[in-house]
Design a protein around this motif. Sequence first.
Motif, mmCIF file in Angstrom:
data_model
loop_
_atom_site.group_PDB
_atom_site.id
_atom_site.type_symbol
_atom_site.label_atom_id
_atom_site.label_comp_id
_atom_site.label_asym_id
_atom_site.label_seq_id
_atom_site.Cartn_x
_atom_site.Cartn_y
_atom_site.Cartn_z
ATOM 1 N N SER A 1 28.503 24.045 -35.960
ATOM 2 C CA SER A 1 27.467 23.687 -35.527
ATOM 3 C C SER A 1 25.665 24.327 -36.152
ATOM 4 O O SER A 1 25.792 25.351 -35.331
ATOM 5 C CB SER A 1 26.552 23.568 -33.905
ATOM 6 N N ALA B 1 18.862 23.048 -35.233
ATOM 7 C CA ALA B 1 17.917 21.517 -36.383
ATOM 8 C C ALA B 1 16.540 22.567 -36.221
ATOM 9 O O ALA B 1 16.231 22.613 -34.747
ATOM 10 C CB ALA B 1 17.871 20.547 -35.702
ATOM 11 N N ILE C 1 19.176 21.333 -41.910
ATOM 12 C CA ILE C 1 20.647 21.353 -41.270
ATOM 13 C C ILE C 1 21.297 20.753 -42.363
ATOM 14 O O ILE C 1 22.261 21.252 -43.414
ATOM 15 C CB ILE C 1 20.564 20.117 -40.296
ATOM 16 N N TYR D 1 24.286 22.142 -45.353
ATOM 17 C CA TYR D 1 25.758 21.393 -45.667
ATOM 18 C C TYR D 1 25.502 21.942 -47.103
ATOM 19 O O TYR D 1 26.233 22.003 -47.541
ATOM 20 C CB TYR D 1 25.342 20.338 -45.156
ATOM 21 N N THR E 1 25.002 11.454 -42.136
ATOM 22 C CA THR E 1 24.420 11.630 -41.198
ATOM 23 C C THR E 1 24.223 10.046 -40.706
ATOM 24 O O THR E 1 23.970 9.758 -41.335
ATOM 25 C CB THR E 1 23.240 12.597 -41.396
ATOM 26 N N GLN F 1 25.281 16.572 -33.253
ATOM 27 C CA GLN F 1 23.634 17.345 -34.066
ATOM 28 C C GLN F 1 22.827 17.482 -33.466
ATOM 29 O O GLN F 1 22.181 16.130 -33.309
ATOM 30 C CB GLN F 1 23.235 17.032 -35.375
ATOM 31 N N ILE G 1 27.066 14.229 -37.710
ATOM 32 C CA ILE G 1 27.383 14.129 -39.210
ATOM 33 C C ILE G 1 29.295 14.522 -39.571
ATOM 34 O O ILE G 1 29.410 15.403 -38.448
ATOM 35 C CB ILE G 1 26.648 16.284 -39.066
#
Length: 688
Positions: free
Chosen positions: A28, A31, A51, A55, A466, A495, A517
């Motif tokens: 995790s 944000a 975020i 990724y 997402t 998220q 996500i």
Amino acid sequence: MTRSTEPVGKGTRESSFQTDRISQISRSVIAETHPSMYLMHKYWARKPHNIVAEYVKRSTSPGDIVLDPFSGSGVTVLEAIRAGRKAIGFDLNPLATFIAECTALPANREKLLAAFKSLKERVARNINESLYSLRCSHCRREATISHIVWSRRAQCPRCSRTFTLAALKKRGQKYLCTNCREWFKEAFPGLSKGTKREDVTEIWFDCTNCGMRQRHQKPDAVLKEMLEGFEKRPYPRRFPDPPLWENPRILIRPGMRYSEFFTVRAAKALLLLHKAICRTDDVSVRKILLFTLTSGLAQMSKLIAYRGGFKTGGSAWTVPGFWLPAHHVEINVWNAFEARFWKILRGKDETNRVFASLFRPAYNFDDLDRATIWLRTHDSTDLSLVPTDSIDYIFTDPPYGDSVPYFEYCAFWAPWIGASLAYEREIVVSNSDKRGKSIENYRELLTMVFGECYRVLKPGAPMTLTFHNRDISVWKALVDAVLESGFSYIDDVYQVPAVVSSKAQLADKGSMTGDLIINFRKTPANSHSDLAKRSDANEIESLVIEEARRIIYERGGRATTEELYRGIIHCLIRHEVVGLFDEGIDKLLRRNFQERARNQWTYGSMGPPLEGLYELLDHSIERIVKSILSRGPMDETEVFAAVLTYLGNGRTPSRDRVLRILRRLAKKEGDQWQPNDERQVKLFEAHA
Ligand SMILES: C[S@@+](CC[C@H](N)C(=O)[O-])C[C@H]1O[C@@H](n2cnc3c(N)ncnc32)[C@H](O)[C@@H]1O
Ligand SMILES: [Zn+2]
Ligand SMILES: [Zn+2]
């Protein structure tokens, strides 16, 4: 569930994606709020940049190609090139590609300033003298109106007196008639026919002669007549006035047209300003000036509610949709533009630093050999411009069912960049009946997009989505579309949003409003889970009920609807059976569980699960906290991120809940948490 650890597919165009990255992906991330470069222009549902960046970095290597087929304002593609990747961003909405491009477009500061100065000389005086001039109440010289406050007229249905709404006492939606003391709703006859009479109740002006800024004044009869009379004139012929899609959800009434968003005066000023901007020679500078115009457009419209005592006029879009407040303030169009320009300039300083050498636009796929980014206004149901097996990673944020009708919103900006919107190709569920945008249409078009995504990805390469929606049918449409295209599910993470309101934290109902996500991967077709293959409705129902019982148990005997939803949707996705779950979640909950207080569910007829089958959430949190603190001191956000990594979805606790346990188990030095004493360190180590 297929979770092969071998890379799949054959041939030389294998994805560089490694399986061990998968476990990293599900960690995790907390944000962060947007930096100013992503705040230059409004776009709905921008993803937190950190975020997305995380990724992209975890899933690809430098030089890899990242695709976002719903690129919106461009966060994915911009973060990708920032991380040294190549990026393709397609979006059907020309406003989206315009915003993405103007965000990154390097712009020479001096040139921008010079263009702005010349614009000011050419047009600001003209606008102010022809549209906003008045005599200063103090020195009697010519001054400039900065704000005009308008209040809608209403008529009391009982005694027929008319009033400006601003003058009346208001309770909820109702006003008190000062004549007959009757409470009534906004009821001026003809309101529905579009003749919404408004009175000027106040003006503000600037006088360069006596140096007064934003001086308030009640207009005298002459000024009132002048300002109100102006609004009886027709809109200029060249002013755009397309009809709007009727949609009660975003407050567009039947028969409403574009011009209703602006006063006649603002319309004239806008045309002058726009014409002058279009005459700017330098293409990049012209684009940024147009970007400034659309970015500030709401401030120039009737969407700004009058709140008294403000400097900038407050913000538009405070309620979802095009709310035209009965008491609103009209801001001098040039002033609004100028204020916006300084904001954009600050944003450009930031993007120039970041993107100066990175933003190298491509115009087709092969260009990407040398260029870095290919942005295109394009319908992603057809990706034939992108070769098969060529993309290393897809990160995207698909349209959320009926959450945001992007095109209907963007109709507000479209005329100023000459954009036409391909409404029929938009993937959306719209409340605007005439558009024919049903959930079936949504599903059908999404399936086409994911079919194309599957084709263009390299074999074995990952795709991250997402998503956020409470409606199970929207989830079904989305996840079905993805699975049907051949993707297999890897994992998913809940998220937590960048800003959790303090109220939501205090309520300790679990953090709300975050995104899910979900990671998928391009595997050979037909590798779906056993459960999905067996497709037994009863089995799926028991699965869901058991999941709900578990969530209730873990939370000490009660759980909120939101927590149950999150857990159930996660469970259905994990087993790849969303499409087979036909009953609504609400209905299933009501049939099998008991709603105690509002929004609080407890066990129903079946009672709690077997003792010892599951662990209480607080115990799980405690275990995780002990384990991670044994590795050394950590700040609160790191602890929270670690807890969220292990406790997904229905299990995700609120920050408050974690903090409470943290306080009991550890002490804080500076901003770092660590075990209380030596003995505990030993104990924590034993846990790890
Ligand atoms: C949830 S938004 C993406 C927002 C984006 N994540 C951002 O940060 O700004 C979904 C996007 O899908 C786009 N869209 C809708 N239908 C499309 C289609 N057929 N092809 C490509 N894009 C489409 C919409 O214009 C919208 O920008
Ligand atoms: Zn003066
Ligand atoms: Zn009355």
